[in-house]
Design a protein around this motif. Structure first.
Motif, PDB file in Angstrom:
ATOM      1  N   ALA A 122      39.644  27.093  -1.585  1.00 21.58           N
ATOM      2  CA  ALA A 122      40.040  26.002  -2.478  1.00 21.58           C
ATOM      3  C   ALA A 122      41.554  25.869  -2.429  1.00 21.58           C
ATOM      4  CB  ALA A 122      39.582  26.265  -3.908  1.00 21.58           C
ATOM      5  N   ALA A 123      42.034  24.668  -2.146  1.00 20.18           N
ATOM      6  CA  ALA A 123      43.472  24.405  -2.050  1.00 20.18           C
ATOM      7  C   ALA A 123      43.883  23.500  -3.198  1.00 20.18           C
ATOM      8  CB  ALA A 123      43.806  23.750  -0.714  1.00 20.18           C
ATOM      9  N   ILE A 124      44.793  23.983  -4.028  1.00 15.40           N
ATOM     10  CA  ILE A 124      45.252  23.252  -5.212  1.00 15.40           C
ATOM     11  C   ILE A 124      46.650  22.715  -4.926  1.00 15.40           C
ATOM     12  CG2 ILE A 124      45.741  23.411  -7.676  1.00 15.40           C
ATOM     13  CD1 ILE A 124      43.946  25.980  -7.635  1.00 15.40           C
ATOM     14  N   SER A 125      46.813  21.412  -5.003  1.00 14.70           N
ATOM     15  CA  SER A 125      48.118  20.795  -4.763  1.00 14.70           C
ATOM     16  C   SER A 125      48.574  20.065  -6.018  1.00 14.70           C
ATOM     17  CB  SER A 125      48.040  19.815  -3.583  1.00 14.70           C
ATOM     18  OG  SER A 125      47.137  18.757  -3.867  1.00 14.70           O
TER      19      SER A 125
ATOM     20  N   ASP B  11      53.103  25.284   3.900  1.00 15.05           N
ATOM     21  CA  ASP B  11      52.360  24.331   4.719  1.00 15.05           C
ATOM     22  C   ASP B  11      51.123  25.012   5.292  1.00 15.05           C
ATOM     23  OD1 ASP B  11      53.307  25.907   6.867  1.00 15.05           O
ATOM     24  OD2 ASP B  11      55.088  24.651   7.062  1.00 15.05           O
ATOM     25  N   THR B  12      50.360  24.245   6.047  1.00 16.06           N
ATOM     26  CA  THR B  12      49.118  24.761   6.617  1.00 16.06           C
ATOM     27  C   THR B  12      49.373  25.887   7.608  1.00 16.06           C
ATOM     28  OG1 THR B  12      48.102  22.573   6.343  1.00 16.06           O
ATOM     29  CG2 THR B  12      47.029  24.103   7.855  1.00 16.06           C
ATOM     30  N   ASP B  13      50.418  25.755   8.424  1.00 14.21           N
ATOM     31  CA  ASP B  13      50.699  26.774   9.435  1.00 14.21           C
ATOM     32  C   ASP B  13      50.958  28.145   8.811  1.00 14.21           C
ATOM     33  OD1 ASP B  13      50.407  24.927  11.430  1.00 14.21           O
ATOM     34  OD2 ASP B  13      52.546  24.494  11.622  1.00 14.21           O
ATOM     35  N   GLN B  14      51.564  28.162   7.637  1.00 14.08           N
ATOM     36  CA  GLN B  14      51.821  29.432   6.966  1.00 14.08           C
ATOM     37  C   GLN B  14      50.527  30.062   6.472  1.00 14.08           C
ATOM     38  OE1 GLN B  14      53.714  29.252   3.107  1.00 14.08           O
ATOM     39  NE2 GLN B  14      54.935  31.082   3.486  1.00 14.08           N
ATOM     40  N   VAL B  15      49.553  29.231   6.106  1.00 13.93           N
ATOM     41  CA  VAL B  15      48.336  29.707   5.449  1.00 13.93           C
ATOM     42  C   VAL B  15      47.255  30.144   6.430  1.00 13.93           C
ATOM     43  CG1 VAL B  15      46.357  28.855   4.108  1.00 13.93           C
ATOM     44  CG2 VAL B  15      48.692  28.449   3.304  1.00 13.93           C
ATOM     45  N   LEU B  16      47.081  29.409   7.523  1.00 13.25           N
ATOM     46  CA  LEU B  16      45.928  29.634   8.402  1.00 13.25           C
ATOM     47  C   LEU B  16      45.758  31.086   8.842  1.00 13.25           C
ATOM     48  CD1 LEU B  16      45.917  26.406  10.604  1.00 13.25           C
ATOM     49  CD2 LEU B  16      44.169  27.141   8.982  1.00 13.25           C
TER      50      LEU B  16
ATOM     51  N   VAL C 219      49.785  18.594   0.046  1.00 18.57           N
ATOM     52  CA  VAL C 219      48.355  18.596   0.333  1.00 18.57           C
ATOM     53  C   VAL C 219      48.170  19.243   1.703  1.00 18.57           C
ATOM     54  CG1 VAL C 219      46.324  17.174   0.731  1.00 18.57           C
ATOM     55  CG2 VAL C 219      47.971  16.515  -1.027  1.00 18.57           C
ATOM     56  N   LEU C 220      47.419  20.322   1.758  1.00 22.80           N
ATOM     57  CA  LEU C 220      47.225  21.066   3.011  1.00 22.80           C
ATOM     58  C   LEU C 220      46.062  20.448   3.778  1.00 22.80           C
ATOM     59  CD1 LEU C 220      47.730  24.688   1.629  1.00 22.80           C
ATOM     60  CD2 LEU C 220      49.436  23.142   2.624  1.00 22.80           C
ATOM     61  N   ALA C 221      46.332  19.274   4.341  1.00 22.71           N
ATOM     62  CA  ALA C 221      45.272  18.505   4.991  1.00 22.71           C
ATOM     63  C   ALA C 221      44.697  19.219   6.203  1.00 22.71           C
ATOM     64  CB  ALA C 221      45.811  17.125   5.401  1.00 22.71           C
ATOM     65  N   GLY C 222      45.447  20.140   6.795  1.00 25.31           N
ATOM     66  CA  GLY C 222      44.962  20.849   7.972  1.00 25.31           C
ATOM     67  C   GLY C 222      43.864  21.844   7.684  1.00 25.31           C
ATOM     68  N   LEU C 223      43.598  22.136   6.418  1.00 23.65           N
ATOM     69  CA  LEU C 223      42.506  23.062   6.062  1.00 23.65           C
ATOM     70  C   LEU C 223      41.207  22.254   5.950  1.00 23.65           C
ATOM     71  CD1 LEU C 223      44.306  25.231   3.358  1.00 23.65           C
ATOM     72  CD2 LEU C 223      44.053  25.706   5.794  1.00 23.65           C
ATOM     73  N   ASP C 224      40.568  22.046   7.084  1.00 27.15           N
ATOM     74  CA  ASP C 224      39.433  21.121   7.139  1.00 27.15           C
ATOM     75  C   ASP C 224      38.278  21.537   6.238  1.00 27.15           C
ATOM     76  OD1 ASP C 224      40.842  19.683   9.002  1.00 27.15           O
ATOM     77  OD2 ASP C 224      39.945  20.707  10.726  1.00 27.15           O
ATOM     78  N   THR C 225      38.037  22.836   6.111  1.00 28.40           N
ATOM     79  CA  THR C 225      36.853  23.287   5.365  1.00 28.40           C
ATOM     80  C   THR C 225      37.151  23.576   3.896  1.00 28.40           C
ATOM     81  OG1 THR C 225      37.290  25.586   5.980  1.00 28.40           O
ATOM     82  CG2 THR C 225      35.884  24.292   7.461  1.00 28.40           C
TER      83      THR C 225
ATOM     84  N   ALA D  47      55.241  15.127  -0.175  1.00 27.68           N
ATOM     85  CA  ALA D  47      56.109  16.160  -0.741  1.00 27.68           C
ATOM     86  C   ALA D  47      55.991  16.245  -2.263  1.00 27.68           C
ATOM     87  CB  ALA D  47      57.564  15.898  -0.350  1.00 27.68           C
ATOM     88  N   GLN D  48      55.090  15.456  -2.867  1.00 25.42           N
ATOM     89  CA  GLN D  48      54.860  15.435  -4.312  1.00 25.42           C
ATOM     90  C   GLN D  48      56.091  14.987  -5.090  1.00 25.42           C
ATOM     91  OE1 GLN D  48      51.892  15.756  -5.513  1.00 25.42           O
ATOM     92  NE2 GLN D  48      50.860  16.557  -3.706  1.00 25.42           N
TER      93      GLN D  48
END
Length: 536
Positions: free
Chosen positions: A106-109, A199-204, A222-228, A378-379
């Motif tokens: 779950a990604a909370i932005s 960002d997504t690269d840091q999280v994956l 918004v971490l759009a790169g986290l598809d699932t 960037a919110q």
């Protein structure tokens, strides 16, 4: 400390203030540095203040195993509301229980200060019992003032050591460390909390693999790169929740005694949890103040951000982190968006269409669209509907004050003149459709009658007028003050051009629903009008 650990933060802060007054009045000295540090820690609700959890007793039988990590910070004592969001996050446990081979993410932005970390820490503590093999937590410093985001390899090293891997066994490459991390989690039920991601690269690389694990992530982007992942966008608090939060910090009886002033404080904080937390802390530190006193201090918009600072917490500083990330990005598009940010705060209207923003920024619409969307990512900007953009109230104040520092007055006034000129030219075009042959059309100044939108029919013109009505009224008021650099006749021209919209009551327009707007446009038709006529 005892009061704080008993869930009485407001009383703990009040106790500090009583001690400070006693020391000052009786001995003429200030509290020690240690006490001042403790007060600041209580304001920030630092996890280090909580009691250490009881030691974990390992079963004597079987092979030796590293202690299960229990890294979650204590839940925030003043956490308030968020019932709907918590229900969504609670569903993670049910999903993980029923599908033990699936990693649930779950990604909370949300924007700065909206309470993402408080929500995820509160939710993670509720979920912990469903993950008996442990909980890992890390602040990734993706939006922390003065600190660089943590590298994935550094985080993996911390996680692996927490899972019992000796330091000399931690791989020195990201891919290998990620593989080792996921191997360690095989057949385990473990919760990973990645707070404040850049960002997504840091999280994956930090996500568990195929096992009965779950991950909770917070990020301003918004971490759009986290598809699932299940994505959850966090907004400001509802009015009742905002007032409840103030009561938890400043004292419920005190808040209940001044409901009107409390509502004003919450409104001027924009219902933003960070701002409310600071306001509540200021009241708690000043037990002799009525709530009305703080409400009045927050009335002055030019000083509101300065008022919303307390013991290392500041709304302005939180906003600055997001803008700083754009300014210092290696992407030229991010840098251009950062430069545009301040100008967008100049207009007094509640929102901006893409077309209006393009005129304000003096950019073609495709280029303006890219800038606006980067600010949304960037919110720093919100988009309530396609093609329309708005600021949170406090973010608008920050943008406007930033523009005052970044741009000289001629540039600011030129930007507003472009916007008001666009509004005026489009309003004249709408009048030609609503009331062909109207005598006011002859008074249209060619300087303010060119460059607007063109409409196919009356319905299209009315749709634009209704969509922009609040912005048009704000533009008249803003132009009427005759700021240096804005031609004084703009307010008159825009008022004349809108007269038909309010005066002729075309089909489908309920004029009785607009009495205030109609009254504000009742100006005399002679030119030049008096200052009072323009202002009214």
């Amino acid at each position: 400390m005892a009061l704080y650990r008993n869930g009485r933060q407001a009383d703990a802060l009040a106790a500090y203030q009583r001690l400070r007054r006693t020391l000052t009045d009786d001995l003429g000295i200030d509290p020690s540095q240690a006490l001042r540090d403790l007060q600041a820690a209580i304001l920030r609700q630092e996890p280090a203040l909580e009691l250490a959890p009881p030691p974990i007793t390992l079963a004597p039988a079987g092979p030796a195993r590293a202690p299960m990590p229990r890294q979650l910070p204590a839940p925030p004592q003043s956490f308030t509301g968020r019932a709907q969001e918590l229900a969504q996050l609670d569903a993670i446990a049910a999903t993980a229980d029923n599908q033990p081979v699936v990693v649930v993410v779950a990604a909370i932005s949300g924007s700065a200060g909206v309470g993402k970390s408080a929500l995820v820490i509160h939710a993670a503590n509720r979920l912990a019992k469903h993950f008996p093999d442990g909980q890992l937590y890390i602040n990734l410093q993706g939006a922390t003032a003065g600190m660089a985001p943590l590298e994935p390899l550094e985080v993996l090293g911390r996680f692996l050591r927490a899972l019992g891997v000796s330091g000399d066994q931690v791989p020195d490459g990201v891919d290998e460390a990620t593989a080792r991390f996921r191997s360690e989690l095989a057949d385990q039920r473990l919760l990973v909390v990645l707070d404040n991601a850049a960002d997504t690269d840091q999280v994956l690389p930090l996500l568990p693999g195929q096992s009965g694990c779950a991950a909770l992530i917070t990020s301003r982007r918004v971490l759009a790169g986290l598809d699932t992942a299940s994505h959850l966008h966090l907004d400001v608090l509802a009015a009742a929740e905002a007032i409840e939060l103030l009561g938890r910090l400043a004292g419920k009886d005190r808040i209940a005694a001044e409901p009107e002033a409390t509502s004003e404080v919450a409104q001027r904080c924009g219902w933003l949890p960070l701002a409310l937390r600071i306001a509540g802390a200021r009241l708690a530190a000043r037990p002799g103040w009525p709530v009305r006193a703080l409400a009045e201090r927050l009335t002055d918009a030019t000083r509101r951000l300065e008022e919303l600072e307390a013991s290392g917490l500041a709304v302005r500083a939180s906003f600055e982190v997001s803008l700083h990330a754009l300014q210092h990005s290696g992407d030229t598009g991010d840098q251009a968006a950062a430069r545009a940010f301040g100008l967008l705060g100049l207009s007094d209207g509640p929102d901006l269409s893409l077309t209006a923003a393009a005129r304000l920024l003096n950019e073609p619409e495709p280029a303006a669209d890219r800038l606006l969307e980067r600010l949304v990512d960037a919110q720093l900007l919100e988009t309530p509907s396609p093609g329309r953009y708005q600021f949170h109230d406090l973010m608008r104040l920050y943008a406007d004050q930033l523009a005052m520092r970044q741009y000289p007055e001629p540039e600011r006034m030129a930007a507003l003149t472009r916007l008001f000129g666009f509004f005026t030219a489009t309003a004249w075009e709408s009048l030609r459709l609503l009331r062909p042959g109207d005598r006011r059309l002859a008074t249209a100044d060619p300087r303010w009658a060119r460059g607007g939108l063109r409409f196919a029919d009356m319905a299209a013109a009315l749709a634009w007028l209704e969509a922009e009505r609040a912005n048009l009224m704000a533009a008249i008021g803003q132009a009427a003050v005759a700021a240096p650099g804005i031609p004084a006749e703009v307010a008159y021209q825009l008022t004349r051009a809108l007269f038909g919209f309010f005066d002729s009551a075309p089909a489908g327009l309920n004029l009785r629903a607009l009495p205030a707007d109609y009254a504000r446009l009742r100006v005399q038709t002679q030119w030049p009008p008096t200052h009072s006529q323009v202002s009214s």
